[in-house]
Design a protein around this motif. Structure first.
Motif, mmCIF file in Angstrom:
data_model
loop_
_atom_site.group_PDB
_atom_site.id
_atom_site.type_symbol
_atom_site.label_atom_id
_atom_site.label_comp_id
_atom_site.label_asym_id
_atom_site.label_seq_id
_atom_site.Cartn_x
_atom_site.Cartn_y
_atom_site.Cartn_z
ATOM 1 N N ALA A 66 2.036 61.886 -65.540
ATOM 2 C CA ALA A 66 3.035 61.866 -66.617
ATOM 3 C C ALA A 66 3.249 63.266 -67.178
ATOM 4 O O ALA A 66 4.387 63.660 -67.473
ATOM 5 N N ASP A 67 2.163 64.035 -67.321
ATOM 6 C CA ASP A 67 2.298 65.428 -67.759
ATOM 7 C C ASP A 67 3.148 66.223 -66.771
ATOM 8 O O ASP A 67 3.983 67.046 -67.162
ATOM 9 N N MET A 68 2.915 65.973 -65.480
ATOM 10 C CA MET A 68 3.674 66.679 -64.442
ATOM 11 C C MET A 68 5.158 66.344 -64.536
ATOM 12 O O MET A 68 6.019 67.223 -64.410
ATOM 13 N N ALA A 69 5.488 65.067 -64.775
ATOM 14 C CA ALA A 69 6.890 64.671 -64.904
ATOM 15 C C ALA A 69 7.549 65.384 -66.087
ATOM 16 O O ALA A 69 8.685 65.870 -65.975
ATOM 17 N N ARG A 70 6.840 65.482 -67.185
ATOM 18 C CA ARG A 70 7.416 66.163 -68.346
ATOM 19 C C ARG A 70 7.548 67.657 -68.090
ATOM 20 O O ARG A 70 8.523 68.286 -68.532
ATOM 21 N N SER A 71 6.588 68.235 -67.383
ATOM 22 C CA SER A 71 6.671 69.658 -67.052
ATOM 23 C C SER A 71 7.878 69.939 -66.165
ATOM 24 O O SER A 71 8.641 70.887 -66.397
ATOM 25 N N HIS A 72 8.079 69.108 -65.134
ATOM 26 C CA HIS A 72 9.261 69.254 -64.282
ATOM 27 C C HIS A 72 10.536 69.116 -65.118
ATOM 28 O O HIS A 72 11.518 69.837 -64.896
ATOM 29 N N THR A 73 10.528 68.189 -66.066
ATOM 30 C CA THR A 73 11.700 67.953 -66.905
ATOM 31 C C THR A 73 12.004 69.155 -67.785
ATOM 32 O O THR A 73 13.166 69.549 -67.938
ATOM 33 N N GLU A 74 10.974 69.744 -68.363
ATOM 34 C CA GLU A 74 11.181 70.907 -69.226
ATOM 35 C C GLU A 74 11.817 72.063 -68.460
ATOM 36 O O GLU A 74 12.722 72.749 -68.951
ATOM 37 N N VAL A 75 11.365 72.286 -67.222
ATOM 38 C CA VAL A 75 11.971 73.323 -66.385
ATOM 39 C C VAL A 75 13.420 72.967 -66.078
ATOM 40 O O VAL A 75 14.322 73.813 -66.173
ATOM 41 N N PHE A 76 13.654 71.712 -65.696
ATOM 42 C CA PHE A 76 14.997 71.241 -65.368
ATOM 43 C C PHE A 76 15.961 71.462 -66.528
ATOM 44 O O PHE A 76 17.065 71.992 -66.358
ATOM 45 N N LEU A 77 15.554 71.066 -67.733
ATOM 46 C CA LEU A 77 16.420 71.194 -68.898
ATOM 47 C C LEU A 77 16.714 72.662 -69.204
ATOM 48 O O LEU A 77 17.849 73.019 -69.551
ATOM 49 N N LYS A 78 15.713 73.507 -69.100
ATOM 50 C CA LYS A 78 15.914 74.940 -69.381
ATOM 51 C C LYS A 78 16.903 75.552 -68.386
ATOM 52 O O LYS A 78 17.792 76.316 -68.764
ATOM 53 N N LEU A 79 16.756 75.197 -67.105
ATOM 54 C CA LEU A 79 17.651 75.742 -66.091
ATOM 55 C C LEU A 79 19.088 75.261 -66.295
ATOM 56 O O LEU A 79 20.047 75.981 -65.980
ATOM 57 N N LEU A 80 19.249 74.022 -66.802
ATOM 58 C CA LEU A 80 20.603 73.506 -67.038
ATOM 59 C C LEU A 80 21.357 74.299 -68.103
ATOM 60 O O LEU A 80 22.595 74.251 -68.158
ATOM 61 N N ASP A 81 20.622 75.028 -68.949
ATOM 62 C CA ASP A 81 21.299 75.857 -69.953
ATOM 63 C C ASP A 81 22.112 76.965 -69.304
ATOM 64 O O ASP A 81 23.032 77.508 -69.914
ATOM 65 N N GLY A 82 21.765 77.342 -68.073
ATOM 66 C CA GLY A 82 22.570 78.315 -67.340
ATOM 67 C C GLY A 82 22.261 79.758 -67.621
ATOM 68 O O GLY A 82 23.043 80.648 -67.244
ATOM 69 N N GLU A 83 21.115 80.029 -68.259
ATOM 70 C CA GLU A 83 20.737 81.419 -68.516
ATOM 71 C C GLU A 83 20.153 82.034 -67.237
ATOM 72 O O GLU A 83 19.412 81.393 -66.500
ATOM 73 N N GLY A 84 20.487 83.309 -66.996
ATOM 74 C CA GLY A 84 19.948 84.000 -65.839
ATOM 75 C C GLY A 84 18.451 84.226 -65.985
ATOM 76 O O GLY A 84 17.960 84.488 -67.083
ATOM 77 N N PHE A 85 17.723 84.148 -64.897
ATOM 78 C CA PHE A 85 16.268 84.330 -64.944
ATOM 79 C C PHE A 85 15.714 85.046 -63.714
ATOM 80 O O PHE A 85 14.574 85.518 -63.724
ATOM 81 N N ALA A 86 16.490 85.151 -62.630
ATOM 82 C CA ALA A 86 15.993 85.702 -61.369
ATOM 83 C C ALA A 86 16.453 87.149 -61.192
ATOM 84 O O ALA A 86 17.621 87.471 -61.414
ATOM 85 N N GLN A 87 15.507 88.023 -60.789
ATOM 86 C CA GLN A 87 15.812 89.438 -60.588
ATOM 87 C C GLN A 87 16.706 89.627 -59.368
ATOM 88 O O GLN A 87 16.354 89.225 -58.262
ATOM 89 N N PRO A 88 17.878 90.224 -59.530
ATOM 90 C CA PRO A 88 18.781 90.378 -58.383
ATOM 91 C C PRO A 88 18.301 91.441 -57.400
ATOM 92 O O PRO A 88 17.628 92.398 -57.779
ATOM 93 N N ASN A 89 18.633 91.239 -56.165
ATOM 94 C CA ASN A 89 18.345 92.209 -55.110
ATOM 95 C C ASN A 89 19.243 93.441 -55.305
ATOM 96 O O ASN A 89 20.466 93.297 -55.468
ATOM 97 N N PRO A 90 18.678 94.655 -55.271
ATOM 98 C CA PRO A 90 19.535 95.843 -55.446
ATOM 99 C C PRO A 90 20.504 96.048 -54.283
ATOM 100 O O PRO A 90 21.493 96.770 -54.425
ATOM 101 N N ARG A 91 20.216 95.437 -53.132
ATOM 102 C CA ARG A 91 21.131 95.527 -51.986
ATOM 103 C C ARG A 91 21.482 94.111 -51.523
ATOM 104 O O ARG A 91 21.065 93.659 -50.456
ATOM 105 N N PRO A 92 22.258 93.385 -52.311
ATOM 106 C CA PRO A 92 22.555 91.983 -51.978
ATOM 107 C C PRO A 92 23.560 91.872 -50.833
ATOM 108 O O PRO A 92 24.315 92.818 -50.551
ATOM 109 N N MET A 93 23.583 90.723 -50.181
ATOM 110 C CA MET A 93 24.568 90.479 -49.131
ATOM 111 C C MET A 93 25.974 90.429 -49.721
ATOM 112 O O MET A 93 26.940 90.875 -49.094
ATOM 113 N N PHE A 94 26.101 89.859 -50.939
ATOM 114 C CA PHE A 94 27.381 89.763 -51.625
ATOM 115 C C PHE A 94 27.219 90.342 -53.027
ATOM 116 O O PHE A 94 26.112 90.319 -53.591
ATOM 117 N N PRO A 95 28.289 90.846 -53.640
ATOM 118 C CA PRO A 95 28.170 91.416 -54.990
ATOM 119 C C PRO A 95 27.660 90.378 -55.994
ATOM 120 O O PRO A 95 28.043 89.203 -55.949
#
Length: 340
Positions: free
Chosen positions: A135-164
């Motif tokens: 049950a703790d694991m389900a809530r932990s997954h949910t907390e991550v899911f809800l935070k990501l749905l907010d749409g805030e950037g969190f991942a460091q971009p590649n300085p030489r990406p395939m696309f801009p």
């Protein structure tokens, strides 16, 4: 006024008595029933998710298919078991399905219920952390899911990406800007309902509930809904929450209805132990002639408290019969109760 939809468990079995004998039958008929329900004026098409079972298990292809075939009806789940979910991959799937449907998804999620296999989430590669429960694991997954749905950037971009890249940290795509407000939690206890409100999720209350007072099911469920609304107000969220309840409601209109469900006329609440530490009360089924249904349902306190009612349908009886049941509720019962 209430939103009225249906909830299908998506059963299939290779039996001559079943209209859904294969997984393909269950999936295709689910799409057809959603289309029929929209044509009848229903407000929602919701589907249960179970793993390792002859039932619907992978919701997002189904939700996207329904979204492509309909234009108005809400499309949801009741519920996705978060013990099994990768929240990052789920955000991508949910965002894509929601955008395809024109932002009509209503995703019910939860800790889940007893499954067909022991600790089935382990086969999906998930383990609770040290000293934690599933049950703790389900809530932990949910907390991550809800935070990501907010749409805030969190991942460091590649300085030489395939696309801009756009400037700054990157988020998961595709992003649905309104989906965060359309997440529901399936709560069994009053405490979980309060936690649901604190997290800013809508409340989905099913046909069973933790038996916390020994009172009738609908009375306990109504108290749970009121506890949720109180906690929501205390949390200070800036929107109105939604609350759904599920019921088995069969208007006995013709001889086929009476042959299938006449024996359920005197259904009562049931109490059972669904887990070692969880005693639950299961709500009764409603099956009667429309005038009697109207009288009985008027006394259901939880339905009165909710803004959304999900009618559980016997999906193995086929699309035509289930559309008949939905139409019976919408035309023979709902208007007299002021729901429509």
């Amino acid at each position: 006024m209430k939103k009225i939809g249906f909830l299908s468990f998506g059963h299939w079995t290779p039996s001559p008595q079943s209209e859904t004998r294969t997984a393909a039958d269950a999936l295709l008929q689910s799409v057809d029933l959603a289309v029929a329900a929209e044509e009848l004026g229903a407000d929602g098409a919701y589907f249960r998710v179970h793993h390792f079972a002859r039932q619907l298990a992978s919701p997002f292809p189904l939700l996207a298919a329904i979204g492509a075939r309909t234009s108005r009806i809400e499309i949801g789940t009741g519920v996705i078991d978060m013990r099994y979910e990768n929240p990052l991959y789920m955000v991508e799937d949910a965002g894509a399905a929601d955008l395809l449907a024109g932002e009509r998804l209503q995703l019910g999620i939860s800790r889940g219920s007893p499954e067909q296999v022991i600790d089935g989430w382990r086969y999906f590669g998930y383990e609770p952390g040290e000293g934690k429960t599933d049950a703790d694991m389900a809530r932990s997954h949910t907390e991550v899911f809800l935070k990501l749905l907010d749409g805030e950037g969190f991942a460091q971009p590649n300085p030489r990406p395939m696309f801009p890249n756009p400037p700054g940290a990157l988020r998961l795509e595709p992003h649905s800007p309104t989906l965060r407000d359309r997440i529901w939690w399936g709560a069994v206890s009053d405490a979980t309902a309060r936690w649901t409100a604190e997290q800013g999720m809508n409340l989905m209350s099913s046909t069973l509930k933790a038996d916390e007072t020994g009172e009738p099911f609908h009375v306990q469920q109504a108290k749970q809904i009121r506890a949720f609304r109180e906690a929501w107000a205390e949390a200070g969220h800036d929107r109105e929450p939604r609350v759904s309840v599920s019921r088995s409601i069969i208007p006995l209109i013709n001889d086929t209805d009476r042959a299938y469900f006449g024996v359920e006329r005197n259904s009562r609440d049931q109490v059972g132990q669904i887990e070692p530490n969880l005693r639950a009360v299961f709500g009764r089924s409603y099956a009667a002639e429309p005038d009697k249904l109207i009288t009985e349902l008027a006394e259901d306190e939880a339905i009165a408290e909710a803004d959304t009612l999900l009618i559980t349908v016997p999906n193995q009886l086929g699309v035509d019969y289930n559309a008949h049941v939905i139409e019976g509720v919408l035309t023979e019962v709902a208007p007299a109760l002021g729901w429509r």
